[in-house]
Write a protein that holds these residues in place. Structure first.
Motif, PDB file in Angstrom:
ATOM      1  N   VAL A  93       0.830  -1.206   0.000  1.00 52.85           N
ATOM      2  CA  VAL A  93       0.000   0.000   0.000  1.00 52.85           C
ATOM      3  C   VAL A  93       0.865   1.256   0.000  1.00 52.85           C
ATOM      4  CG1 VAL A  93      -1.623   1.355   1.408  1.00 52.85           C
ATOM      5  CG2 VAL A  93      -2.050  -1.080   1.005  1.00 52.85           C
ATOM      6  N   GLN A 309      -7.050  -0.859  -5.201  1.00 53.86           N
ATOM      7  CA  GLN A 309      -7.806  -0.106  -4.184  1.00 53.86           C
ATOM      8  C   GLN A 309      -7.201   1.280  -3.979  1.00 53.86           C
ATOM      9  OE1 GLN A 309     -10.557  -0.614  -2.650  1.00 53.86           O
ATOM     10  NE2 GLN A 309     -10.900  -2.759  -2.160  1.00 53.86           N
ATOM     11  N   GLN A 398       1.481  -3.402   4.074  1.00 53.24           N
ATOM     12  CA  GLN A 398       0.094  -3.852   4.064  1.00 53.24           C
ATOM     13  C   GLN A 398      -0.250  -4.326   2.651  1.00 53.24           C
ATOM     14  OE1 GLN A 398      -1.598  -0.060   5.210  1.00 53.24           O
ATOM     15  NE2 GLN A 398      -1.994  -0.773   7.282  1.00 53.24           N
ATOM     16  N   PHE A 400      -3.615  -6.364   0.272  1.00 50.95           N
ATOM     17  CA  PHE A 400      -5.013  -6.808   0.227  1.00 50.95           C
ATOM     18  C   PHE A 400      -5.089  -8.232  -0.294  1.00 50.95           C
ATOM     19  CE2 PHE A 400      -8.012  -3.199   0.829  1.00 50.95           C
ATOM     20  CZ  PHE A 400      -7.073  -2.226   1.119  1.00 50.95           C
ATOM     21  N   ARG A 401      -6.076  -8.922   0.201  1.00 52.65           N
ATOM     22  CA  ARG A 401      -6.318 -10.305  -0.173  1.00 52.65           C
ATOM     23  C   ARG A 401      -7.212 -10.355  -1.411  1.00 52.65           C
ATOM     24  NH1 ARG A 401      -8.995 -13.581   4.770  1.00 52.65           N
ATOM     25  NH2 ARG A 401     -10.923 -12.953   3.750  1.00 52.65           N
ATOM     26  N   ASP A 403     -10.234 -11.210  -1.918  1.00 48.60           N
ATOM     27  CA  ASP A 403     -11.613 -10.712  -1.867  1.00 48.60           C
ATOM     28  C   ASP A 403     -11.691  -9.189  -1.875  1.00 48.60           C
ATOM     29  OD1 ASP A 403     -10.909 -10.248   0.828  1.00 48.60           O
ATOM     30  OD2 ASP A 403     -11.766 -12.165   1.445  1.00 48.60           O
ATOM     31  N   GLY A 404     -10.529  -8.515  -1.810  1.00 47.89           N
ATOM     32  CA  GLY A 404     -10.524  -7.060  -1.904  1.00 47.89           C
ATOM     33  C   GLY A 404     -11.003  -6.359  -0.642  1.00 47.89           C
ATOM     34  N   VAL A 405     -11.402  -7.100   0.373  1.00 47.44           N
ATOM     35  CA  VAL A 405     -11.933  -6.523   1.606  1.00 47.44           C
ATOM     36  C   VAL A 405     -10.898  -6.546   2.712  1.00 47.44           C
ATOM     37  CG1 VAL A 405     -13.571  -6.881   3.481  1.00 47.44           C
ATOM     38  CG2 VAL A 405     -14.323  -7.125   1.109  1.00 47.44           C
ATOM     39  N   VAL A 406     -10.262  -7.704   2.857  1.00 49.58           N
ATOM     40  CA  VAL A 406      -9.364  -7.893   3.986  1.00 49.58           C
ATOM     41  C   VAL A 406      -7.958  -7.468   3.575  1.00 49.58           C
ATOM     42  CG1 VAL A 406      -8.317  -9.579   5.537  1.00 49.58           C
ATOM     43  CG2 VAL A 406     -10.757  -9.737   4.953  1.00 49.58           C
ATOM     44  N   ALA A 407      -7.408  -6.545   4.349  1.00 47.93           N
ATOM     45  CA  ALA A 407      -6.012  -6.175   4.181  1.00 47.93           C
ATOM     46  C   ALA A 407      -5.244  -6.761   5.350  1.00 47.93           C
ATOM     47  CB  ALA A 407      -5.857  -4.660   4.141  1.00 47.93           C
ATOM     48  N   LEU A 408      -4.018  -7.148   5.091  1.00 47.23           N
ATOM     49  CA  LEU A 408      -3.218  -7.806   6.124  1.00 47.23           C
ATOM     50  C   LEU A 408      -1.956  -7.019   6.402  1.00 47.23           C
ATOM     51  CD1 LEU A 408      -4.029 -11.194   4.657  1.00 47.23           C
ATOM     52  CD2 LEU A 408      -4.277 -10.718   7.093  1.00 47.23           C
ATOM     53  N   PRO A 409      -1.536  -7.052   7.667  1.00 52.32           N
ATOM     54  CA  PRO A 409      -0.281  -6.390   8.012  1.00 52.32           C
ATOM     55  C   PRO A 409       0.889  -7.309   7.699  1.00 52.32           C
ATOM     56  CG  PRO A 409      -1.247  -7.323   9.993  1.00 52.32           C
ATOM     57  CD  PRO A 409      -2.167  -7.688   8.843  1.00 52.32           C
TER      58      PRO A 409
ATOM     59  N   ALA B 125     -13.480  -6.068  10.091  1.00 53.28           N
ATOM     60  CA  ALA B 125     -12.676  -6.860   9.157  1.00 53.28           C
ATOM     61  C   ALA B 125     -12.079  -6.001   8.040  1.00 53.28           C
ATOM     62  CB  ALA B 125     -13.520  -7.988   8.548  1.00 53.28           C
ATOM     63  N   ASN B 126     -12.643  -4.833   7.856  1.00 50.84           N
ATOM     64  CA  ASN B 126     -12.190  -3.924   6.805  1.00 50.84           C
ATOM     65  C   ASN B 126     -11.473  -2.697   7.395  1.00 50.84           C
ATOM     66  OD1 ASN B 126     -13.556  -1.650   4.474  1.00 50.84           O
ATOM     67  ND2 ASN B 126     -12.219  -3.298   3.863  1.00 50.84           N
ATOM     68  N   ARG B 128      -8.423  -2.107   8.532  1.00 50.66           N
ATOM     69  CA  ARG B 128      -7.091  -1.753   8.021  1.00 50.66           C
ATOM     70  C   ARG B 128      -7.230  -0.960   6.723  1.00 50.66           C
ATOM     71  NH1 ARG B 128      -5.094  -6.034   9.197  1.00 50.66           N
ATOM     72  NH2 ARG B 128      -3.897  -5.264  10.943  1.00 50.66           N
ATOM     73  N   GLU B 537       0.391   1.252  12.336  1.00 50.05           N
ATOM     74  CA  GLU B 537      -0.125   1.186  10.963  1.00 50.05           C
ATOM     75  C   GLU B 537      -0.774   2.519  10.577  1.00 50.05           C
ATOM     76  OE1 GLU B 537      -1.844  -2.601   9.529  1.00 50.05           O
ATOM     77  OE2 GLU B 537      -1.791  -3.192  11.629  1.00 50.05           O
TER      78      GLU B 537
END
Lengths: 439, 555
Positions: A93, A309, A398, A400-401, A403-409, B125-126, B128, B537
């Motif tokens: 990101v 995104q 960061q 995104f997965r 599904d475009g919704v869940v972002a991960l650290p 869940a969104n 971040r 973050e």
């Protein structure tokens, strides 16, 4: 030495190497090597292993090893001289933010090196909408799973393990009982099957197969739609697939509590993929009139959805957007960085591939600036190469997965003193500024 | 250390009971300071005679960021094509009116004199994603409300009848994990029910699988937020949004939480009767009466404006029900992460449509019939009723009865005749506008040093040139100061600044993480450790956190 070992053991690591972004990996670092100790897949093991196989690559100026500052200066020089630069950005990101900032200033085009598959699906989202879901909902709710096309497990190795075959689900004793079907070409058998993938074979046994070659898929889906809408179903022009099997499929989808349609747009050719995307949306809409149904498109390796995104929130448009006119303009064909480079429509290409070596620099004579990790250094002569760290390996970030919704650290696992994409673009901007050029 | 003096302006600062008095305002180090007296070295004096000086605007309900906004932008591609924003030496490019890109959003809020806005429906869940996006939204302070009440964790806890303290622990943990400043509930139980294929859920109807009524979900969550001492009460999007006759559900909801405070959001969409030959009528009078009688209730209106927009909501049940109304004809429904969902339906509100015209009138009736301005806040539920850039027009409708009646004369005649609007003479004063756009939201959110101009307040200050045309007056601020810095002059951005992020911190028993961690491992596809958004973050992307700590009742 257990204490030293413990120090180098990281739990709950998110893997940045495919769109599933599994975040339950345990990674051990010993003697400079990173190894997946728990919860990986063949692809993650391969990707982490690649990181130690290559020797460090030096920065490059015009095909020759050079000092870091000289490579930064060369990149700035190319961009200062460019009237129509294009950026292909596979970064986290923060790196994407920086790329958009400099692209806006330079009047450049912004894209991702692997964005073809994004537009298979996105055009349908723009024009018609979507009925979709995310991985955790699929895992807990889908009592009927229809896979369309090739088995996605080849590209998303832990999809079944994490979303279809978990030991426990929320609304059932133990695990949810599921019906699994696949509408697609026959799976490769025996020696033809991918030897590296242990999960493919296990999943194949569970599937009921409906034969359909990829290029006949729109016809099969059209017939399925007709059946769902209680219209007469002629035998589709699909060798080996009888109309009554599609009528039966429609009946069973309507009887499901939550039907899930899974596909991987990247496995289809472009024109067919858009028809499939629209057809599957209409299938989901038809089923949703009486029960629940969602379509889950798998994709998004190298943070494709994250890059898209950030572009969408900063510009209002998806990737393949140009800043040349001063305000963003989007065209999914015209502003493909890869196509522009191939057709000579840009005079400089900035090729950023921060995750792995899956996007080799395209061939051509126009100047190229490459930002990639040392193990993915360009194999051909380029005008400027700058080594960067990998998000989630060399620096925090960061992504995104699918599904475009869940972002991960992502957290750094080691420190090799490499820049990240964001700071490197900052260096280039500073040199541009010093030269008196925008920005 | 520089000292700034705004001199000669009429100060409208309801919190400090100043209503248009001519007074000087002193700003040092980003704060309002007392008159330093003769002899103080004044670095800059700005003459604001003929101007109104107010605190910076605070929008407590605006869908600014996150997954649903991204999907809305993707659907509304024509809106972006029609409204390009060109980069300048200072400003980034962008596009769009209904769901503008982030930089553009920040610049437009600042030009109107706003200094804060809050994303009211963030899925944990969104989270971040939402915070990463807000990092690219400059000029204003921000904050997010975490969605609860359709998530499988809370519904399971309620079904198992866990203790009141454990519910509060989970709510406090969610605030922390998602870096939120308040708790939002959308269609309590309804989003979950839709995942089980229920198409409607009555206020006293047990939900599928869990057997929980919306009544129980709302009252439990409202109480938990109160137990935690979080400033903003439960921010509730009631059941049955948009349905004719939903006034009954809204009144039942108000009655159900009599012991807790409650904020009813976009109340206009929940104030519909079912009378008349078309089965659609205004319930605003009954709703206003109930709000007037219950001091613990606050509301924002969610006024509609005529024109194209897109509705973006967590309420998949209602959005699916309304999908046939989509103009243009495209829509999205998405179930999300055992957390909630989102639905996008583009709308074109038409003044010649009976239903749309009556919706417009109902919103204004609520503004004019609810007596206490401290409990009603000016919103359009951006972008659901209209984009936030419709606020100056809305302010004129509230302040100028003749203008209001001139618009009323142009809308669907049947709707105008059914509305109480022609008989409502009330005109909002500047003081009331300052309350519903500044002082009230700040107080409701617990932003003690914002929304007013008292000594010690953060110097978020807006100066409007006095004009009879209130729309023109509020469209372009003469000056805006953010944290004491001049950021807007003559309606144009002159310095780009980054805002801070407000978060609420309530204490919780860390033992709650043990069962939560197991839940994430057994059922979800993200580990608890990665679900939680760490402070760095936000701060690592150039952000700043403003923490609002609370104490638990009886702790």
């Amino acid at each position: 030495m257990p204490a030293a070992h413990e120090e180098r053991l990281r739990r709950n690591v998110a893997c940045p190497f495919c769109g599933l972004a599994c975040d339950d990996l345990t990674i051990v670092q010993s003697a400079g090597r990173l190894e997946v100790e728990e919860a990986g897949c063949w692809l993650s093991r391969k990707r982490y292993a690649e990181l130690q196989s290559a020797t460090d690559a030096p920065p490059i100026v015009d095909g020759h090893a050079a000092a870091f500052d000289a490579a930064v200066e060369r990149a700035a020089e190319i961009l200062a001289a460019s009237r129509a630069p294009a950026f292909a950005v596979a970064a986290d990101v923060a790196g994407t933010r920086a790329a958009l900032r400099i692209a806006d200033r330079l009047g450049a085009v912004i894209d991702h090196p692997g964005s073809d598959a994004l537009f298979h699906n996105l055009r349908i989202l723009q024009d018609a909408g979507a009925l979709t879901t995310t991985l955790s909902e699929a895992r807990n709710r889908a009592d009927f799973v229809l896979v369309v096309g090739l088995d996605p497990v080849a590209a998303f190795p832990r999809f079944y393990e994490r979303c279809i075959d978990p030991a426990r689900t929320l609304f059932a004793e133990g695990a949810l009982a599921r019906v699994l079907l696949r509408l697609g070409p026959p799976a490769p058998q025996g020696a033809g099957a991918s030897a590296q993938d242990e999960s493919t074979a296990a999943a194949d046994r569970l599937f009921e197969e409906l034969p359909c070659e990829l290029d006949r898929m729109p016809a099969a889906i059209a017939a399925l739609r007709a059946s769902l809408n209680d219209k007469p179903v002629a035998t589709p022009d699909v060798p080996g697939l009888d109309a009554h099997r599609l009528v039966d499929l429609a009946t069973r989808m309507k009887a499901a509590r939550y039907a899930l349609v899974v596909w991987a747009p990247a496995m289809f050719e472009e024109s067919g993929a858009q028809l499939v995307a629209l057809g599957l949306l209409e299938v989901a809409r038809a089923v949703t009139r009486t029960t629940r149904c969602s379509v889950l498109a798998l994709g998004g390796s190298a943070n494709l959805f994250g890059v898209n995104q950030v572009c969408t929130w900063q510009t209002g448009y998806p990737l393949r957007t140009s800043f040349a006119g001063g305000s963003p303009q989007h065209d999914p064909w015209r502003y493909s960085a890869r196509r522009m480079y191939a057709d000579g429509e840009c005079d400089a290409l900035v090729w950023i591939s921060a995750f792995d070596a899956t996007f080799p620099v395209p061939g051509g004579d126009t100047p190229v600036i490459v930002l990639a990790p040392p193990h993915a250094a360009p194999a051909r002569r380029v005008q400027a190469y700058l080594p960067v760290g990998i998000p989630g390996v060399d620096h925090d970030g960061q992504i995104f997965r699918s599904d475009g919704v869940v972002a991960l650290p992502l957290r750094a696992l080691r420190d090799r003193g490499l820049h990240d994409v964001s700071s490197l673009i900052g260096r280039i901007e500073a040199r541009l500024h010093a030269r008196g050029s925008a920005p | 250390m520089s000292l700034l003096k705004l001199t000669g302006g009429r100060v409208v600062d309801p919190t400090n009971e100043r209503d248009g008095v001519v007074a000087d305002l002193w700003i040092r180090d980003g704060r309002i300071v007392a008159d330093p007296g003769a002899g103080a070295r004044v670095d800059r004096v700005i003459d604001v005679s003929d101007c109104i000086v107010m605190p910076g605007g605070i929008d407590l309900h605006s869908h600014l960021a996150g997954g649903k906004v991204g999907l809305a932008r993707t659907l509304m591609i024509d809106d972006h094509r029609e409204h390009p924003e060109t980069r300048t030496e200072m400003l980034r490019s962008g596009s769009g009116v209904t769901t503008p890109s982030t930089f553009t959003t920040g610049y437009r809020y600042a030009r109107m004199g706003y200094t804060a806005a809050f994303e009211p429906a963030m899925l944990p869940a969104n989270a971040r994603h939402a915070h990463a996006e807000l990092a690219d939204l400059p000029m204003i302070d921000k904050g997010c409300y975490a969605l609860l009440g359709n998530d499988d964790i809370l519904l399971d806890m309620l079904a198992r009848h866990v203790s009141r303290a454990q519910i509060a622990d989970y709510v406090a943990w969610t605030l922390r994990a998602s870096q939120s400043v308040a708790i939002k509930c959308v269609n309590p139980g309804g989003i979950s029910a839709f995942k089980f294929n229920e198409r409607a859920l009555g206020f006293d109807q047990p939900s599928p699988h869990y057997g929980l009524t919306p009544r129980r979900i709302v009252s439990t969550l409202a109480r938990a937020v109160g137990d935690l001492g979080v400033a903003h009460p439960l921010h509730l999007h009631c059941n049955d949004l948009g349905a004719p006759g939903n006034v009954e559900t809204t009144l039942r909801t108000i009655a159900a939480v009599e012991e807790s405070r409650l904020h009813l959001t976009h109340l206009q969409f929940h104030s519909y009767g079912s009378e008349g030959k078309r089965g659609f009528s205004s319930g605003a009078a009954r709703i206003a009466e109930a709000v007037n009688a219950n001091a613990g209730i606050s509301v924002d209106v969610g006024q509609i404006a005529f024109g194209q927009t897109v509705s973006a909501s967590g309420d998949t049940m209602i959005q699916y029900r309304n999908h046939a109304l989509a103009r243009p004809r495209k829509w999205v429904c998405m179930d999300i992460e055992c957390d909630a969902g989102c639905g996008l339906v583009p709308f074109r509100y038409r003044d010649r449509s009976f239903v749309n015209a009556l919706q417009w009138a109902i919103g204004l009736e609520l503004f004019l019939l609810i007596e206490d301005p401290w409990r009603v806040f000016l919103t359009t539920d951006h972008p659901n009723g209209a984009p936030f850039t419709a606020y100056p027009h809305l302010i004129r409708l509230l302040m100028d009865r003749s203008f209001r009646e001139s618009v009323l004369a142009t809308i669907h005649r049947g709707a105008a005749e059914m509305s109480a609007l022609p008989g409502l003479a009330r005109e909002y004063s500047l003081r009331e506008i300052a309350i519903v756009t500044r002082a009230g939201p700040a107080r409701s959110l617990g932003l003690e040093d914002r929304g007013h101009l008292g000594v010690g307040a953060v110097a978020d200050v807006t100066v409007y040139r006095e004009q009879a045309d209130r729309q023109a007056m509020f469209e372009r601020a003469e000056y805006v100061f953010k944290d004491g810095r001049l950021v807007v002059k003559d309606g144009e951005v002159v310095e780009v600044v980054d805002g801070a992020t407000h978060v609420a911190r309530a204490p919780y028993d860390a033992g709650i993480e043990k069962p939560l961690r197991r839940h994430f491992e057994d059922y979800r596809t993200v580990r608890l450790e990665n679900f939680v958004v760490a402070d760095d973050e936000i701060t690592g992307a150039g952000g700043r956190l403003i923490e609002h700590a609370s104490e638990r009742a009886g702790a």
